[in-house]
Design a protein around this motif. Sequence first.
Motif, PDB file in Angstrom:
ATOM      1  N   VAL A  35       0.848  -1.190   0.000  1.00 24.34           N
ATOM      2  CA  VAL A  35       0.000   0.000   0.000  1.00 24.34           C
ATOM      3  C   VAL A  35       0.885   1.243   0.000  1.00 24.34           C
ATOM      4  N   GLU A  36       0.298   2.347  -0.425  1.00 28.26           N
ATOM      5  CA  GLU A  36       1.002   3.626  -0.349  1.00 28.26           C
ATOM      6  C   GLU A  36      -0.026   4.740  -0.231  1.00 28.26           C
ATOM      7  N   GLY A  37       0.432   5.911   0.110  1.00 28.10           N
ATOM      8  CA  GLY A  37      -0.444   7.078   0.206  1.00 28.10           C
ATOM      9  C   GLY A  37      -1.581   6.892   1.190  1.00 28.10           C
ATOM     10  N   GLY A  38      -2.783   7.213   0.711  1.00 30.30           N
ATOM     11  CA  GLY A  38      -3.975   7.131   1.549  1.00 30.30           C
ATOM     12  C   GLY A  38      -4.267   5.731   2.043  1.00 30.30           C
ATOM     13  N   ALA A  39      -3.967   4.720   1.233  1.00 29.06           N
ATOM     14  CA  ALA A  39      -4.201   3.337   1.651  1.00 29.06           C
ATOM     15  C   ALA A  39      -3.264   2.958   2.797  1.00 29.06           C
ATOM     16  N   ALA A  40      -2.043   3.467   2.775  1.00 30.77           N
ATOM     17  CA  ALA A  40      -1.098   3.195   3.872  1.00 30.77           C
ATOM     18  C   ALA A  40      -1.576   3.867   5.151  1.00 30.77           C
ATOM     19  N   THR A  41      -2.118   5.076   5.019  1.00 35.30           N
ATOM     20  CA  THR A  41      -2.662   5.770   6.189  1.00 35.30           C
ATOM     21  C   THR A  41      -3.859   5.006   6.747  1.00 35.30           C
ATOM     22  N   ALA A  42      -4.741   4.543   5.856  1.00 32.31           N
ATOM     23  CA  ALA A  42      -5.914   3.776   6.296  1.00 32.31           C
ATOM     24  C   ALA A  42      -5.488   2.483   6.983  1.00 32.31           C
ATOM     25  N   LEU A  43      -4.462   1.829   6.451  1.00 29.38           N
ATOM     26  CA  LEU A  43      -3.962   0.604   7.084  1.00 29.38           C
ATOM     27  C   LEU A  43      -3.388   0.907   8.459  1.00 29.38           C
ATOM     28  N   ALA A  44      -2.665   2.013   8.584  1.00 33.70           N
ATOM     29  CA  ALA A  44      -2.110   2.405   9.886  1.00 33.70           C
ATOM     30  C   ALA A  44      -3.225   2.637  10.893  1.00 33.70           C
ATOM     31  N   VAL A  45      -4.261   3.349  10.478  1.00 36.04           N
ATOM     32  CA  VAL A  45      -5.394   3.622  11.371  1.00 36.04           C
ATOM     33  C   VAL A  45      -6.066   2.310  11.781  1.00 36.04           C
ATOM     34  N   THR A  46      -6.238   1.402  10.831  1.00 37.55           N
ATOM     35  CA  THR A  46      -6.871   0.109  11.108  1.00 37.55           C
ATOM     36  C   THR A  46      -6.057  -0.694  12.116  1.00 37.55           C
ATOM     37  N   LEU A  47      -4.744  -0.777  11.888  1.00 38.83           N
ATOM     38  CA  LEU A  47      -3.886  -1.540  12.790  1.00 38.83           C
ATOM     39  C   LEU A  47      -3.887  -0.943  14.192  1.00 38.83           C
ATOM     40  N   ILE A  48      -3.737   0.374  14.279  1.00 37.47           N
ATOM     41  CA  ILE A  48      -3.681   1.031  15.588  1.00 37.47           C
ATOM     42  C   ILE A  48      -5.004   0.869  16.332  1.00 37.47           C
ATOM     43  N   ALA A  49      -6.109   1.076  15.630  1.00 37.71           N
ATOM     44  CA  ALA A  49      -7.425   0.936  16.266  1.00 37.71           C
ATOM     45  C   ALA A  49      -7.628  -0.495  16.768  1.00 37.71           C
ATOM     46  N   GLY A  50      -7.259  -1.469  15.952  1.00 35.52           N
ATOM     47  CA  GLY A  50      -7.397  -2.871  16.354  1.00 35.52           C
ATOM     48  C   GLY A  50      -6.526  -3.211  17.544  1.00 35.52           C
ATOM     49  N   GLU A  51      -5.284  -2.729  17.515  1.00 36.80           N
ATOM     50  CA  GLU A  51      -4.371  -2.991  18.627  1.00 36.80           C
ATOM     51  C   GLU A  51      -4.878  -2.363  19.918  1.00 36.80           C
ATOM     52  N   LEU A  52      -5.371  -1.132  19.819  1.00 34.47           N
ATOM     53  CA  LEU A  52      -5.908  -0.471  21.018  1.00 34.47           C
ATOM     54  C   LEU A  52      -7.145  -1.185  21.549  1.00 34.47           C
ATOM     55  N   LEU A  53      -8.048  -1.538  20.645  1.00 33.21           N
ATOM     56  CA  LEU A  53      -9.291  -2.198  21.064  1.00 33.21           C
ATOM     57  C   LEU A  53      -9.001  -3.488  21.822  1.00 33.21           C
ATOM     58  N   CYS A  54      -8.273  -4.395  21.187  1.00 36.02           N
ATOM     59  CA  CYS A  54      -8.069  -5.683  21.863  1.00 36.02           C
ATOM     60  C   CYS A  54      -7.053  -5.566  22.991  1.00 36.02           C
ATOM     61  N   GLY A  55      -6.039  -4.704  22.833  1.00 36.83           N
ATOM     62  CA  GLY A  55      -5.051  -4.545  23.899  1.00 36.83           C
ATOM     63  C   GLY A  55      -5.675  -4.055  25.188  1.00 36.83           C
ATOM     64  N   LEU A  56      -6.453  -2.990  25.089  1.00 36.38           N
ATOM     65  CA  LEU A  56      -7.092  -2.445  26.291  1.00 36.38           C
ATOM     66  C   LEU A  56      -8.160  -3.394  26.838  1.00 36.38           C
ATOM     67  N   TRP A  57      -8.888  -4.054  25.948  1.00 32.36           N
ATOM     68  CA  TRP A  57      -9.914  -5.004  26.400  1.00 32.36           C
ATOM     69  C   TRP A  57      -9.264  -6.142  27.183  1.00 32.36           C
ATOM     70  N   PHE A  58      -8.162  -6.679  26.658  1.00 31.67           N
ATOM     71  CA  PHE A  58      -7.479  -7.767  27.364  1.00 31.67           C
ATOM     72  C   PHE A  58      -6.929  -7.300  28.707  1.00 31.67           C
ATOM     73  N   LEU A  59      -6.456  -6.056  28.768  1.00 30.61           N
ATOM     74  CA  LEU A  59      -5.916  -5.543  30.033  1.00 30.61           C
ATOM     75  C   LEU A  59      -7.012  -5.227  31.046  1.00 30.61           C
ATOM     76  N   LEU A  60      -8.080  -4.605  30.580  1.00 34.63           N
ATOM     77  CA  LEU A  60      -9.127  -4.158  31.498  1.00 34.63           C
ATOM     78  C   LEU A  60     -10.147  -5.250  31.830  1.00 34.63           C
ATOM     79  N   ARG A  61     -10.310  -6.203  30.935  1.00 32.17           N
ATOM     80  CA  ARG A  61     -11.290  -7.273  31.151  1.00 32.17           C
ATOM     81  C   ARG A  61     -10.694  -8.626  30.767  1.00 32.17           C
ATOM     82  N   PRO A  62      -9.618  -9.047  31.433  1.00 31.27           N
ATOM     83  CA  PRO A  62      -8.936 -10.282  31.017  1.00 31.27           C
ATOM     84  C   PRO A  62      -9.776 -11.546  31.148  1.00 31.27           C
ATOM     85  N   ARG A  63     -10.797 -11.506  31.968  1.00 26.35           N
ATOM     86  CA  ARG A  63     -11.653 -12.688  32.138  1.00 26.35           C
ATOM     87  C   ARG A  63     -12.889 -12.640  31.239  1.00 26.35           C
TER      88      ARG A  63
END
Length: 149
Positions: A35-63
């Motif tokens: 990817v390049e340009g806007g698609a690379a930015t969209a991929l970055a946003v997707t990866l970061i959002a996914g990492e934050l969502l599951c990362g924080l969920w696993f930390l705050l609600r591990p059970r």
Amino acid sequence: MVLRLVLGTVFTAMAVGQLASFGAMPEILAAYEVVEGGAATALAVTLIAGELLCGLWFLLRPRSSARTPVWVYTGVSLLWAGLAVQGFLRGLTVENCGCFGTYLTQSLGWPVLVQDGLLLVYAGVLLRGVRRQGSAPRTHSSDTKVDSP
């Protein structure tokens, strides 16, 4: 539960590093020549959002027995592994894999592939646990009230 806490820590740290260096993320991801340009930015946003969502969920609600963070974790892990494997097989020179943005940089090579492989193994373990929970017989507690209409 320990696995979720470890993965939550890793994914949250990845997202924080990528957010702190967000301006560089499209260029880092473009080095994989997918990817390049806007698609690379969209991929970055997707990866970061996914990492934050599951990362924080696993930390705050591990059970938590919710399937959403497990599927998001699996998706993000597949994206990173896919980028790394195709780049490696094509012989690309990727100076910074991008896992932590511009922090803790690693060039694309066997160590990154092994790390991505481990993330996929953990995804399999988490998915297996989710599947087992879904197929387990449901029992009702004796103090559960059932209201009839």
